[in-house]
Design an enzyme around this catalytic site. Structure first.
Site, PDB file in Angstrom:
ATOM      1  N   HIS A  29       4.609  -2.864   6.499  1.00  0.00           N
ATOM      2  CA  HIS A  29       3.738  -1.814   7.030  1.00  0.00           C
ATOM      3  C   HIS A  29       2.384  -1.766   6.346  1.00  0.00           C
ATOM      4  O   HIS A  29       1.690  -0.750   6.403  1.00  0.00           O
ATOM      5  CB  HIS A  29       4.446  -0.458   6.928  1.00  0.00           C
ATOM      6  CG  HIS A  29       5.686  -0.369   7.744  1.00  0.00           C
ATOM      7  ND1 HIS A  29       6.666   0.599   7.560  1.00  0.00           N
ATOM      8  CD2 HIS A  29       6.134  -1.134   8.773  1.00  0.00           C
ATOM      9  CE1 HIS A  29       7.640   0.416   8.433  1.00  0.00           C
ATOM     10  NE2 HIS A  29       7.343  -0.631   9.177  1.00  0.00           N
ATOM     11  N   ASN A  65      21.972   3.563  -0.161  1.00  0.00           N
ATOM     12  CA  ASN A  65      21.193   4.636   0.457  1.00  0.00           C
ATOM     13  C   ASN A  65      21.926   5.965   0.298  1.00  0.00           C
ATOM     14  O   ASN A  65      23.157   6.018   0.340  1.00  0.00           O
ATOM     15  CB  ASN A  65      20.971   4.346   1.947  1.00  0.00           C
ATOM     16  CG  ASN A  65      19.840   5.159   2.534  1.00  0.00           C
ATOM     17  OD1 ASN A  65      18.720   5.117   2.026  1.00  0.00           O
ATOM     18  ND2 ASN A  65      20.097   5.898   3.594  1.00  0.00           N
ATOM     19  N   CYS A  68     -17.386   4.390   5.625  1.00  0.00           N
ATOM     20  CA  CYS A  68     -17.643   3.052   5.100  1.00  0.00           C
ATOM     21  C   CYS A  68     -19.049   2.998   4.521  1.00  0.00           C
ATOM     22  O   CYS A  68     -20.025   3.382   5.181  1.00  0.00           O
ATOM     23  CB  CYS A  68     -17.487   2.021   6.207  1.00  0.00           C
ATOM     24  SG  CYS A  68     -17.942   0.335   5.727  1.00  0.00           S
ATOM     25  N   THR A  80      11.218   7.443  -4.334  1.00  0.00           N
ATOM     26  CA  THR A  80      11.233   8.896  -4.545  1.00  0.00           C
ATOM     27  C   THR A  80      11.289   9.243  -6.025  1.00  0.00           C
ATOM     28  O   THR A  80      10.720  10.255  -6.454  1.00  0.00           O
ATOM     29  CB  THR A  80      12.404   9.557  -3.801  1.00  0.00           C
ATOM     30  OG1 THR A  80      13.633   8.901  -4.180  1.00  0.00           O
ATOM     31  CG2 THR A  80      12.227   9.444  -2.302  1.00  0.00           C
ATOM     32  N   ASP A 128       3.261   1.468  -1.073  1.00  0.00           N
ATOM     33  CA  ASP A 128       2.785   1.993  -2.350  1.00  0.00           C
ATOM     34  C   ASP A 128       2.442   0.934  -3.393  1.00  0.00           C
ATOM     35  O   ASP A 128       1.883   1.254  -4.451  1.00  0.00           O
ATOM     36  CB  ASP A 128       3.804   2.980  -2.937  1.00  0.00           C
ATOM     37  CG  ASP A 128       5.226   2.423  -2.974  1.00  0.00           C
ATOM     38  OD1 ASP A 128       5.392   1.239  -3.319  1.00  0.00           O
ATOM     39  OD2 ASP A 128       6.168   3.180  -2.661  1.00  0.00           O
ATOM     40  N   CYS A 135     -12.499  -0.562   6.784  1.00  0.00           N
ATOM     41  CA  CYS A 135     -13.353   0.073   7.779  1.00  0.00           C
ATOM     42  C   CYS A 135     -12.847  -0.277   9.174  1.00  0.00           C
ATOM     43  O   CYS A 135     -12.600  -1.449   9.473  1.00  0.00           O
ATOM     44  CB  CYS A 135     -14.801  -0.374   7.611  1.00  0.00           C
ATOM     45  SG  CYS A 135     -15.905   0.275   8.893  1.00  0.00           S
TER      46      CYS A 135
END
Length: 249
Positions: free
Chosen positions: A113, A212, A146, A18, A96, A121
């Site tokens: 992820h 956190n 694509c 962030t 990222d 594609c």
């Protein structure tokens, strides 16, 4: 003979990025809270089926600024940890690429992820840079196809409705089982199966440290919970780990 350094596993979530200008999707002010309908833009079914969803998705990527984001002090601190010779792996829920941009070797980063720095594609599976696709959007293509086969272009991320790569999960599981210290940084620890990794580490006797801004389900089990801003907390925590100060860490 010098004492063998403990293996450190670091699970990172949206909170670490962030300060680089990349929004936290699940936090109190996150995108999903402000606009629940935005979730369909990263859900595989609607994305493949709807030109309008893809157009909105491309505009979101264009405006989010993630491609131009720079690593912050938290990312750089973890790169410093690796350069100090501490055995470590980063297990990131982020897409990222900022850990690698901060100087962490790609082999030390397990992207649970996938990555938003590349596109693929959906038909022919050819891979290309996200930056090039966004240049096409900036030039006026609202749903770039694509260039090889005309198929739908998508980010190389794991979208909602898709399973994580089993090989990646196996690597993350092995790291969680092998570590002596597990840092959970900037993650809500709600998204499965990543949220299981701290439990695996705890069951193997690892020390859990949660960094956190909001409470997590693991706070009571953690050896330490740090609520300071991540860009401030991680450099200090890394210095403690480099110095071998695990008793207080």
């Amino acid at each position: 003979m010098s004492e063998k350094r403990p293996m450190v596993a670091v699970l990172t979530g949206a909170g670490i990025s962030t300060d680089s200008g990349i929004p936290d999707y699940r936090g109190p002010q996150g995108l999903w809270q402000r606009d629940p309908s935005a979730q369909e833009m990263v859900t595989i079914g609607p994305y493949l089926a709807s030109t309008e969803v893809r157009r909105r998705s491309w505009l979101m990527r264009r405006d989010a600024g993630a491609i131009g984001a720079e690593p912050n002090a938290g990312h750089r601190a973890l790169a410093d940890l690796e350069r100090a010779g501490v055995p470590m792996r980063v297990l990131t829920q982020n897409v990222d690429g900022l850990h690698q941009a901060a100087g962490l070797p790609a082999r030390k980063v397990i992207e649970l992820h996938g990555t938003a720095t590349e596109v693929q594609c959906a038909r022919c599976r050819v891979v290309g840079p996200m930056a090039a696709a966004l240049e096409r959007v900036a030039a006026g293509e609202d749903d770039p196809a694509c260039e090889q086969c005309g198929g739908v272009l998508r980010p190389r991320t794991v979208m909602f409705g898709e399973a994580l790569d089993e090989r990646v999960l196996a690597q993350a599981d092995a790291v969680a089982k092998a570590c002596q210290v597990f840092l959970a940084v900037g993650s809500s620890l709600q998204v499965m199966p990543a949220a299981l990794l701290p439990r695996i580490a705890l069951e193997r006797g690892a020390k859990l440290i949660v960094v956190n801004g909001e409470p997590t389900a693991y706070d009571e089990a953690a050896h330490e919970v740090i609520r300071e801003p991540i860009s401030e907390a991680l450099p200090k925590l890394v210095r403690r780990l480099v110095n071998g100060d695990l008793a207080r860490a």
